[in-house]
Design a protein around this motif. Sequence first.
Motif, PDB file in Angstrom:
ATOM      1  N   ASP A   1      41.577  44.192  36.845  1.00 55.73           N
ATOM      2  CA  ASP A   1      41.939  44.643  35.510  1.00 55.73           C
ATOM      3  C   ASP A   1      43.208  45.490  35.491  1.00 55.73           C
ATOM      4  OD1 ASP A   1      41.000  46.857  36.793  1.00 55.73           O
ATOM      5  OD2 ASP A   1      39.529  47.430  35.265  1.00 55.73           O
ATOM      6  N   SER A   2      43.927  45.526  36.625  1.00 54.28           N
ATOM      7  CA  SER A   2      45.141  46.335  36.698  1.00 54.28           C
ATOM      8  C   SER A   2      46.230  45.755  35.803  1.00 54.28           C
ATOM      9  CB  SER A   2      45.652  46.385  38.145  1.00 54.28           C
ATOM     10  OG  SER A   2      46.933  46.976  38.204  1.00 54.28           O
ATOM     11  N   PRO A   3      47.019  46.619  35.151  1.00 50.02           N
ATOM     12  CA  PRO A   3      48.143  46.125  34.346  1.00 50.02           C
ATOM     13  C   PRO A   3      49.343  45.712  35.196  1.00 50.02           C
ATOM     14  CG  PRO A   3      48.090  48.520  34.288  1.00 50.02           C
ATOM     15  CD  PRO A   3      46.863  48.083  35.048  1.00 50.02           C
ATOM     16  N   TYR A   4      49.269  45.975  36.518  1.00 49.24           N
ATOM     17  CA  TYR A   4      50.410  45.696  37.397  1.00 49.24           C
ATOM     18  C   TYR A   4      50.281  44.302  38.014  1.00 49.24           C
ATOM     19  CZ  TYR A   4      50.142  50.743  36.907  1.00 49.24           C
ATOM     20  OH  TYR A   4      50.017  52.004  36.390  1.00 49.24           O
TER      21      TYR A   4
END
Length: 320
Positions: free
Chosen positions: A143-146
């Motif tokens: 779920d990381s935005p990166y």
Amino acid sequence: MNKLYAIIPIILAAGIGIGYGIFVAADSGVSTVQTPTKQIVTLAIQPTAQASDIESQAKELEQFLEQKTGYDIQIYVPTSYAGVVEALRFGKADMAFMSAWPSYLAVQKAGATLELAEVREVVIGDTLTAETYYYSYWVVPKDSPYNTLEDLRGKSAAFPSPLSTSGYVTPMKTLVETGLVTVEPGKEIDPKTYFSDVVFAGGYGQAWEALKNKRVDVSIIAGDVSEKLYREVRDGTKVIHEQGPIPSHGVVFSKDMDATAKSKVKAALLELGKDESSKQIMRKLISAIFVGFRETTADQHLGNLQDALNLTGLKYTERV
């Protein structure tokens, strides 16, 4: 005649001194033939656990190699990685089992030759295979935005160890190659010039825990850990960058080792893993994912590591 009797013991003693191995008991008249001393071959093992634990588990390997070669195989564990290199350099060890970076140092600083690479069960991508190399991966939570390394400037990162070829040296090479970090001439790369915080967790499992518990934004996983850990990490993350191939462990030989002895020992080592019993000898002692050995050279096996060290300026520093 008295003079002749006096000379006989001197002649016999001289015979013993030059290796005839015969002792005559003057009083009993009984002759005993002494067993010739076996040639000793010393194998040093890079310390990965308590030396006493490794040495107690090494008896099976000693017996296997002695049976195959006829030599007296003696295994010992120096107290440090550097100790193995020094043992090879100063003739205290004929050969050694070492991971990639110490193997490189043994070649560079002790004039040793790397001639066998360890074949291991590794996971490359999603495929379990047996190879002398593998890859490592930058991973972030699903779920990381990166999504790229460029997105992680100013974020936090966890690495297993500053001495890990797959978990630190090769990832640092990636940062240099992608232009994200610049290394000043004569200095080592400093990941803190890119990340806000850098954690050396103590192993891949610990680095995964740090990532899973949101203590860091990115970490590393490599294909030479246990398949269970590898699958768990890959299932719980997304890969944003891959690097490799990364060399497995190897067997290095002292520059002064007798050529005949080296040939016999190499032939014996190449038999390890050809049946389940010999494979288990090495799995209990060296690596739980051991498959066998394959002939190689330092240039072939360690070329990518040398490039990484040249780009990053990293130096091998350990705590004893």
